[in-house]
Design an enzyme around this catalytic site. Structure first.
Site, PDB file in Angstrom:
ATOM      1  CG  ASN A   9      31.387  49.387   5.184  1.00 41.88           C
ATOM      2  OD1 ASN A   9      29.949  48.782   5.424  1.00 41.88           O
ATOM      3  ND2 ASN A   9      31.491  50.189   5.926  1.00 41.88           N
ATOM      4  CE  LYS A  11      30.470  53.557   4.354  1.00 44.00           C
ATOM      5  NZ  LYS A  11      30.534  54.444   4.541  1.00 44.00           N
ATOM      6  CG  HIS A  94      32.838  52.239   9.309  1.00 44.41           C
ATOM      7  ND1 HIS A  94      32.128  53.746   9.860  1.00 44.41           N
ATOM      8  CD2 HIS A  94      33.112  51.701   8.204  1.00 44.41           C
ATOM      9  CE1 HIS A  94      32.550  54.294   8.268  1.00 44.41           C
ATOM     10  NE2 HIS A  94      32.972  53.312   7.906  1.00 44.41           N
ATOM     11  CD  GLU A  96      29.853  55.941   8.086  1.00 42.95           C
ATOM     12  OE1 GLU A  96      29.068  54.586   7.719  1.00 42.95           O
ATOM     13  OE2 GLU A  96      30.438  55.377   7.211  1.00 42.95           O
ATOM     14  CD  GLU A 166      36.640  53.091   6.465  1.00 36.96           C
ATOM     15  OE1 GLU A 166      36.842  52.536   5.531  1.00 36.96           O
ATOM     16  OE2 GLU A 166      35.759  53.195   7.264  1.00 36.96           O
ATOM     17  N   GLY A 172      33.569  58.346   2.096  1.00 40.81           N
ATOM     18  CA  GLY A 172      32.094  59.155   1.650  1.00 40.81           C
ATOM     19  C   GLY A 172      32.809  60.478   0.797  1.00 40.81           C
ATOM     20  CB  SER A 212      36.609  58.456  -1.285  1.00 38.72           C
ATOM     21  OG  SER A 212      35.998  59.484  -0.774  1.00 38.72           O
TER      22      SER A 212
END
Ligand code: PGA
Length: 248
Positions: A9, A11, A94, A96, A166, A172, A212
């Site tokens: 991904n 991003k 996702h 985010e 996730e 991250g 991560s």
């Protein structure tokens, strides 16, 4: 029985020129992978990257998809448009997008259905926040997200899609879930699929871990029976790192 699938991904990273460089370096490094390999660049990189993937074992994905076929949806991109670019996978829901762009369980479900209708495989993301984990509601959160995402989707289609577990606190942050915790929560997600669609479908769905995941912890995570792959953010931006995850 389930073929592992590792997806990158990217991003909001990589200009078309940078994307070409990354893919050019990646192709030879992952050519002998035993898992499915997917990269999900930003939309603007699709044209640059697609020709470099011809004849390779790397599949093309995106990071979002709109549910309508076309129309007055400024800034959005439809499944048919992406299909025309040779896109095979789409990350949907996702955290985010849920956190910053108002994505809900309902829109995740709509996007997943649109992807399936166009022949694109959704990679549906679920996962709990740190607060939710600490208050002991992880299982009910991921169960609810999974049920809502799959609502109204036929079992024959569910078995082909991919889920990415996730935990938000691991994305991250360099703070990976332990392999035991990741495995246990993925088992809960599989249980939700079993309840909704039956044993056979639940056994067929590939469920990734994300958060991560990197060259150092990939083998350990992938050794767990419930973990069928990874959704890789930061470590997918360097060919060397991503290839080491793919070749765990
Ligand atoms: P990370 O991101 O690997 O950088 O934690 C994973 C993701 O958000 O999909």
């Amino acid at each position: 029985m389930r073929k592992p699938i590792i997806a990158g991904n990217w991003k909001m990273n990589m200009t078309p020129a940078e994307a070409k460089e990354l893919v050019g370096a990646l192709v030879p490094l992952v050519k002998d992978a035993t898992c499915d390999v997917v990269i999900c660049p930003p939309f603007v990189d699709l044209c640059a990257v697609k020709p470099l993937l011809e004849g390779t074992n790397i599949h093309l994905g995106v990071q979002n998809i709109h549910w309508a076929e076309k129309g007055a949806f400024t800034g959005e991109i439809s499944a048919n448009m992406l299909k025309a670019h040779g896109v095979e996978f789409a990350i949907i829901g996702h955290s985010e997008r849920r956190q910053y762009f108002g994505e809900t369980d309902e829109t995740v479900n709509l996007r997943a259905k649109a992807a399936i209708a166009a022949g694109i495989t959704p990679i549906i993301c679920v996962g709990e926040s740190l607060e939710q984990r600490e208050s002991g509601v992880t299982d009910s959160i991921v169960t609810g997200q999974t049920r809502a995402a799959l609502a109204g989707i036929d079992a024959v289609d569910v078995r082909k899609l991919v889920i990415a577990y996730e935990p938000i606190w691991a994305i991250g942050t360099g703070r990976t879930a332990t392999k035991e915790d990741a495995n246990a929560t993925i088992a809960v997600i599989r249980g939700a699929i079993r309840e909704a669609c039956g044993e056979e479908t639940a056994d067929a769905v590939r469920i990734q871990y994300g958060g991560s995941m990197n060259p150092k912890n990939a083998a350990e995570l992938m050794s767990m029976p419930e973990i069928d792959g990874g959704l890789i953010g930061g470590a997918s931006l360097k060919a060397e790192d991503f290839s080491r995850v793919v070749n765990y």
